[in-house]
Design a protein around this motif. Structure first.
Motif, PDB file in Angstrom:
ATOM      1  N   ARG A  82       0.832  -1.208   0.000  1.00 10.84           N
ATOM      2  CA  ARG A  82       0.000   0.000   0.000  1.00 10.84           C
ATOM      3  C   ARG A  82       0.869   1.261   0.000  1.00 10.84           C
ATOM      4  N   LEU A  83       1.940   1.265   0.768  1.00 10.52           N
ATOM      5  CA  LEU A  83       2.835   2.415   0.795  1.00 10.52           C
ATOM      6  C   LEU A  83       3.456   2.652  -0.582  1.00 10.52           C
ATOM      7  N   GLN A  84       3.846   1.580  -1.249  1.00 17.58           N
ATOM      8  CA  GLN A  84       4.428   1.709  -2.584  1.00 17.58           C
ATOM      9  C   GLN A  84       3.392   2.223  -3.582  1.00 17.58           C
ATOM     10  N   ALA A  85       2.148   1.769  -3.427  1.00 15.66           N
ATOM     11  CA  ALA A  85       1.078   2.220  -4.325  1.00 15.66           C
ATOM     12  C   ALA A  85       0.829   3.716  -4.167  1.00 15.66           C
ATOM     13  N   ILE A  86       0.844   4.202  -2.926  1.00 11.60           N
ATOM     14  CA  ILE A  86       0.648   5.637  -2.687  1.00 11.60           C
ATOM     15  C   ILE A  86       1.778   6.432  -3.344  1.00 11.60           C
ATOM     16  N   LYS A  87       3.014   5.963  -3.178  1.00 15.07           N
ATOM     17  CA  LYS A  87       4.156   6.659  -3.784  1.00 15.07           C
ATOM     18  C   LYS A  87       4.015   6.733  -5.300  1.00 15.07           C
ATOM     19  N   GLN A  88       3.581   5.630  -5.892  1.00 14.11           N
ATOM     20  CA  GLN A  88       3.426   5.615  -7.351  1.00 14.11           C
ATOM     21  C   GLN A  88       2.280   6.521  -7.805  1.00 14.11           C
ATOM     22  N   GLN A  89       1.151   6.422  -7.114  1.00  7.63           N
ATOM     23  CA  GLN A  89      -0.010   7.233  -7.478  1.00  7.63           C
ATOM     24  C   GLN A  89       0.282   8.726  -7.339  1.00  7.63           C
ATOM     25  N   GLN A  90       0.998   9.091  -6.296  1.00  8.93           N
ATOM     26  CA  GLN A  90       1.259  10.497  -6.011  1.00  8.93           C
ATOM     27  C   GLN A  90       2.601  10.986  -6.566  1.00  8.93           C
ATOM     28  N   GLN A  91       3.319  10.089  -7.252  1.00 13.22           N
ATOM     29  CA  GLN A  91       4.624  10.419  -7.841  1.00 13.22           C
ATOM     30  C   GLN A  91       5.583  10.969  -6.779  1.00 13.22           C
ATOM     31  N   LEU A  92       5.694  10.227  -5.685  1.00 13.34           N
ATOM     32  CA  LEU A  92       6.583  10.600  -4.585  1.00 13.34           C
ATOM     33  C   LEU A  92       7.932   9.911  -4.770  1.00 13.34           C
ATOM     34  N   ASP A  93       8.972  10.699  -4.832  1.00 11.26           N
ATOM     35  CA  ASP A  93      10.324  10.200  -5.077  1.00 11.26           C
ATOM     36  C   ASP A  93      11.051  10.094  -3.742  1.00 11.26           C
ATOM     37  N   SER A  94      11.373   8.876  -3.315  1.00 12.27           N
ATOM     38  CA  SER A  94      12.014   8.673  -2.014  1.00 12.27           C
ATOM     39  C   SER A  94      13.481   8.279  -2.131  1.00 12.27           C
TER      40      SER A  94
END
Length: 262
Positions: A82-94
């Motif tokens: 779920r955390l990875q999905a949020i990053k992908q959906q929101q285009q969050l670069d970690s």
């Protein structure tokens, strides 16, 4: 406006280490170009535990430790997808911070941090995940210090504001705030606020990432306004100002039974 519109403006991030700082940096760097990231050494776990014991007492702290060991760790493991999905959906670069732009200090309140800020002469300072910043630091340079807080202030100051709003059946105040920094704990004047809408897949460990994603557009606009001298403040929502801490195991289990909050 594009990054070129703010060329020559110096944005400095003042932060603690961690994934939220990495995400924040990359989001702001794409938009504006970040000049430097000053990263403080976090307070040790031993010191944190000692402070909590002095403030909250051992029964509460013991409950918080049990929650972390028995619940939070388990949720961290089960929420990776779920955390990875949020990053992908929101285009969050970690990705990690670029070390050539990182300045490391022992504390945001140390003389070395003040010296760095005065040398850098930033136009805006963005704060993320630091200890409480002293008045001496806030007065050391003539620019705004802006913070993104994972909660609707002043109702949900402290930590885990999204979780506590849901646990209180207060979905209308489950969100994020962008505010000016003062010497208090999340008491600075409010610039903007937004709500999040967690799904049944979300829980204690995913709420903060949803809040960060919701707060980034507000933070970017706040930086634009601060750089252009058009920053506006908004009144605080009505309600009791309260400082929240980490849930204990008993509180979490009680809230889960009562409201279904995970």
């Amino acid at each position: 406006m594009s990054q070129s519109a703010f060329s020559g403006k110096r944005i400095v991030i003042l932060a603690g280490p961690g994934e939220s700082t990495d995400i924040l940096f990359h989001a702001l760097d794409r938009e504006f170009g970040v000049h430097r990231i000053i990263v403080e050494t976090p307070v040790s776990q031993k010191q944190l535990l000692k402070r909590r014991l002095e403030k909250l007492g051992w029964p509460t702290v013991a409950g918080q430790v049990l929650f972390k060991l028995l619940i939070a760790k388990q949720l961290e493991g089960s929420s990776k997808r779920r955390l990875q999905a949020i990053k992908q959906q929101q285009q969050l670069d970690s990705r990690p911070l670029p070390e050539d732009r990182v300045v490391r200090v022992s504390s945001v309140n140390a003389p070395e941090c003040i010296e760095q800020l005065q040398q850098l002469q930033p136009d805006v300072i963005v704060v993320n995940g630091t200890r409480i910043i002293s008045k001496k630091v806030l007065n050391s340079v003539p620019c705004k210090f802006i913070n993104t807080h994972a909660g609707i202030t002043p109702l949900y100051r402290g930590v885990h504001g999204g979780y506590w709003a849901l646990a209180n059946n207060d979905r209308a105040h489950c969100g994020v705030s962008v505010h000016l920094v003062d010497p208090g704990i999340d008491t600075g004047a409010i610039i903007a606020q937004a709500l999040i809408d967690p799904t049944p897949e979300d829980n204690f460990v995913t709420y903060p990432l949803l809040q960060l994603a919701a707060g980034l557009p507000l933070l970017k606009q706040a930086i634009r306004d601060a750089l252009q001298g058009t920053l506006m403040l908004k009144p605080a929502p009505e309600g009791q100002s309260r400082l929240w801490s980490h849930p204990t195991l008993q509180e979490y289990l009680h809230n889960r039974r009562r409201t279904g909050t995970r």
